[in-house]
Every structure is written in C-alpha cells, then in structure tokens.
Design a protein around this motif. Structure first.
Motif, short mmCIF file in Angstrom:
data_model
loop_
_atom_site.label_atom_id
_atom_site.label_comp_id
_atom_site.label_asym_id
_atom_site.label_seq_id
_atom_site.Cartn_x
_atom_site.Cartn_y
_atom_site.Cartn_z
N ASP A 56 0.81 -1.21 0.00
CA ASP A 56 0.00 0.00 0.00
C ASP A 56 0.85 1.27 0.00
O ASP A 56 0.36 2.37 0.19
N VAL A 57 2.17 1.17 -0.24
CA VAL A 57 3.06 2.32 -0.31
C VAL A 57 2.73 3.13 -1.56
O VAL A 57 2.53 2.59 -2.64
N ASP A 58 2.66 4.47 -1.41
CA ASP A 58 2.48 5.36 -2.55
C ASP A 58 3.85 5.59 -3.18
O ASP A 58 4.74 6.18 -2.57
N SER A 59 4.02 5.14 -4.41
CA SER A 59 5.35 5.12 -5.02
C SER A 59 5.73 6.43 -5.70
O SER A 59 6.88 6.59 -6.13
N GLU A 60 4.82 7.38 -5.83
CA GLU A 60 5.07 8.56 -6.67
C GLU A 60 6.37 9.28 -6.33
O GLU A 60 7.14 9.66 -7.21
N HIS A 61 6.65 9.50 -5.05
CA HIS A 61 7.77 10.33 -4.64
C HIS A 61 8.94 9.52 -4.05
O HIS A 61 9.83 10.09 -3.44
N LEU A 62 8.95 8.21 -4.24
CA LEU A 62 9.98 7.37 -3.64
C LEU A 62 11.36 7.56 -4.27
O LEU A 62 12.37 7.25 -3.64
N PHE A 63 11.43 8.07 -5.52
CA PHE A 63 12.63 7.89 -6.33
C PHE A 63 13.37 9.17 -6.69
O PHE A 63 14.15 9.20 -7.63
N GLY A 64 13.15 10.28 -6.00
CA GLY A 64 13.89 11.50 -6.30
C GLY A 64 13.37 12.19 -7.54
O GLY A 64 12.18 12.47 -7.69
N PHE A 65 14.28 12.49 -8.49
CA PHE A 65 13.87 13.10 -9.76
C PHE A 65 13.07 12.11 -10.61
O PHE A 65 12.22 12.51 -11.40
N THR A 66 13.34 10.85 -10.46
CA THR A 66 12.58 9.81 -11.16
C THR A 66 11.20 9.69 -10.53
O THR A 66 11.07 9.70 -9.31
N GLU A 67 10.16 9.58 -11.36
CA GLU A 67 8.79 9.54 -10.87
C GLU A 67 8.32 8.10 -10.66
O GLU A 67 8.74 7.19 -11.38
N GLY A 68 7.42 7.91 -9.68
CA GLY A 68 6.71 6.66 -9.52
C GLY A 68 5.35 6.73 -10.19
O GLY A 68 4.84 7.81 -10.49
N SER B 213 10.51 14.25 0.89
CA SER B 213 11.37 13.43 0.04
C SER B 213 12.38 14.32 -0.68
O SER B 213 12.21 15.54 -0.76
N GLY B 214 13.42 13.69 -1.21
CA GLY B 214 14.43 14.49 -1.90
C GLY B 214 15.48 13.65 -2.57
O GLY B 214 15.49 12.42 -2.50
N ALA B 215 16.39 14.35 -3.26
CA ALA B 215 17.46 13.69 -4.01
C ALA B 215 18.59 14.67 -4.24
O ALA B 215 18.39 15.90 -4.24
N GLU C 237 24.03 21.28 -15.36
CA GLU C 237 24.82 21.78 -14.23
C GLU C 237 25.68 20.66 -13.64
O GLU C 237 25.47 19.49 -13.92
N ARG C 238 26.61 21.04 -12.78
CA ARG C 238 27.43 20.03 -12.10
C ARG C 238 26.60 19.22 -11.10
O ARG C 238 26.79 18.02 -10.96
N GLN C 239 25.68 19.90 -10.41
CA GLN C 239 24.89 19.25 -9.37
C GLN C 239 23.44 19.71 -9.45
O GLN C 239 23.16 20.86 -9.80
N GLN C 240 22.53 18.80 -9.12
CA GLN C 240 21.12 19.12 -9.04
C GLN C 240 20.57 18.50 -7.76
O GLN C 240 20.95 17.37 -7.40
N ALA C 241 19.69 19.21 -7.07
CA ALA C 241 19.12 18.72 -5.82
C ALA C 241 17.63 19.01 -5.78
O ALA C 241 17.16 20.00 -6.37
N LYS C 242 16.88 18.17 -5.10
CA LYS C 242 15.43 18.33 -4.98
C LYS C 242 15.01 18.05 -3.55
O LYS C 242 15.47 17.10 -2.92
N LEU C 243 14.09 18.88 -3.03
CA LEU C 243 13.46 18.67 -1.73
C LEU C 243 11.97 18.92 -1.91
O LEU C 243 11.57 19.97 -2.42
#
Length: 283
Positions: free
Chosen positions: A23-35, A248-250, A271-277
């Motif tokens: 029953d886990v919602d997978s949408e935000h589990l994977f960072g920039f990659t979508e569930g 969540s983040g990456a 860019e050299r680096q990308q981050a998500k929160l």
C-alpha cells in the motif's frame, strides 16, 4: 544504443519479479525519477518542491526553483494539477551568462496523469504524464522572455521485494519554443531522457535509494541537432512523517557528459549538481 539499453532494462524490470501488492504510494519514492502511483478518486494533495541547480564551467552559478502545486484525482486512474513556479538566480563570472541576483516568477504549468496499469493488479505500474507550461523567464540565465513548452513522460514502477524494495523507469521528451527579445525571432530546443531508480525501506517510515539519469539536449523541436548530453547519479530519500504527509528528496551529480564540441562534461546545457526537496500533504 541508449534506446536499446532502456528496452532491455524495461524487459528485465517487467519479467524479473513477481507481482506485489504493497500500500506504499510510489510517486515520490525515487527523487527526480517519478513513480507511477497517482492516488485514489476524490483525493487532493498540496505539494511544494524546491529544485536547486549548481555549478557551471567557471564562476559561481545557482538557480533555485520553487514549484507549488495543487493536485486533484477526479476519478480513478486520472489526476490533474495546477502549478506555479518561482525562481531565484545567483550568477557571477559564468561564461556566456550575465551576472545577476534575481528572484522572480518563472511561470505556470498544468499537469495531467493517466494510469494505464496499476501495479496492484498487473505486472507493473504504468502512467503517462503530460505537462504543458508557459514561462516568462529563461530557466538557465534568468533573462526575461516568453516561452511555450511541455514535457511528456512514460513512468513504470514495480515492487521488487514485497513491501521493501521498489524500482522505477522513466522515459521523457521535452520541447520548448522561446520568443527572443529580437522581434520575430524564435528559438527552439528539445530534450530526451531516461532514468532508473530503486528505493528500499530501512525503517517503517523511511526509504533510501539511488537513481541514474541520462539526458540529451538538441536544437530544434524535433531533436534536430545534437547539442549535448549528461549522465547524473545520486542518492534519494523518502520519509513518511504522518499518514498522508511526507518529505522526500534527491541529490544528483553530473558524472559524465559532453557538448557537441566534445569535453568530459556538458556544463552548457546542464549543471554540475542538481538537488530536490519536496513536501506533500493529502487532504
């Protein structure tokens, strides 16, 4: 070659593990990659997402985008959302970019998601995402302009180990037309990309994982002329704060790439680096 690798990975992804029913919602589990999960009919969600992009070939470069979204699932397997984006630029000494320190409205977008297959009732989850957008500022330089674009993404995910390990694959196409300051002059560009990610439950509320993303940039709306490519990789996390509320983040670093002219990295288009929160709450 990249297309063949993606097809091979997708085939392995589909056939290599039995069907699960977490029953886990997978949408935000994977960072920039979508569930692939989109929620149930009648659900509503508010989300705020901050994406930071840092580092060019020289000088100091930071571009931070704040996306605020309201999402609604009007009926099973379909979700719509409205999004507003703010941006902050701090640029100094970067070749081909003007120095600036600016906070501004970046633009607006709409998003529609349709789930073709639910992983609870099929071999894997499969969702299509379409996101048209309008922009008033260039997302790289901060220059004032008008742009019209959109992103189309195919998302697949699967529960690899019952309630413990999840995997996802994405393929995307993005195109944009930009009206330049010179009257009657337009610019056109497009991108394609594939990504793969895994996320593992380490506590009842915390998932840790990693992702790899490969992106190619082109001049022209139809992938006309190759401009550059980049390979990103990095860790991800997902924390369930309470039921219906999560953080969540990456963080991704460019580990390989090149422009059309060569080189070990593409720091012109990427860019050299990308981050998500990201913080989201259902209500």
């Amino acid at each position: 070659m990249e297309t063949r690798l993606f097809i091979a990975a997708l085939t392995l992804f589909i056939t290599n593990a039995p069907i699960r029913a977490s029953d886990v919602d997978s949408e935000h589990l994977f960072g920039f990659t979508e569930g692939a999960d989109i929620g149930k009919a009648g659900e509503r969600e508010a989300e705020t997402e901050t994406i930071g992009r840092f580092g060019k070939s020289a000088g100091s470069y930071a571009a931070v985008t704040q996306n605020d979204s309201l999402k609604v699932v009007p009926f099973d397997n379909f979700r719509v959302s409205a999004n507003a984006a703010l941006a902050y630029f701090q640029i100094s000494g970067v070749p081909d970019l003007e120095d600036r320190q600016l906070a501004t409205l970046l633009g607006f977008s709409l998003e529609a998601r349709y789930m073709l297959m639910d992983r609870h009732h099929g071999p894997f989850g499969l969702t299509l995402i379409a996101e048209p957008r309008w922009g008033r500022v260039d997302a790289t330089s901060g220059d004032t302009l008008t742009s019209y674009g959109g992103t189309f993404t195919i998302v697949a995910d699967k529960e690899l180990i019952d309630n413990r390990l999840f995997g996802a694959l994405n393929a995307l196409f993005d195109a944009q037309a930009t009206r330049l300051p010179i009257p009657g002059n337009w610019g056109h560009d497009s991108r394609i990309g594939i990504s793969s990610a895994v996320s593992a439950r380490v506590t009842p509320t915390l998932f840790l994982g990693g992702e790899v993303r490969y992106l190619r940039a082109y001049d022209g709306l139809g992938l006309d002329v190759f401009s550059g490519q980049a390979l990103f990789a990095g860790p991800t996390f997902y924390l369930q704060i309470t039921r219906g509320m999560a953080l969540s983040g990456a963080w991704n670093a460019q580990i390989a790439g090149r422009t059309a002219g060569g080189g070990s990295l593409d720091l012109t288009h990427f860019e050299r680096q990308q981050a998500k929160l990201r913080f989201n709450v259902n209500f």
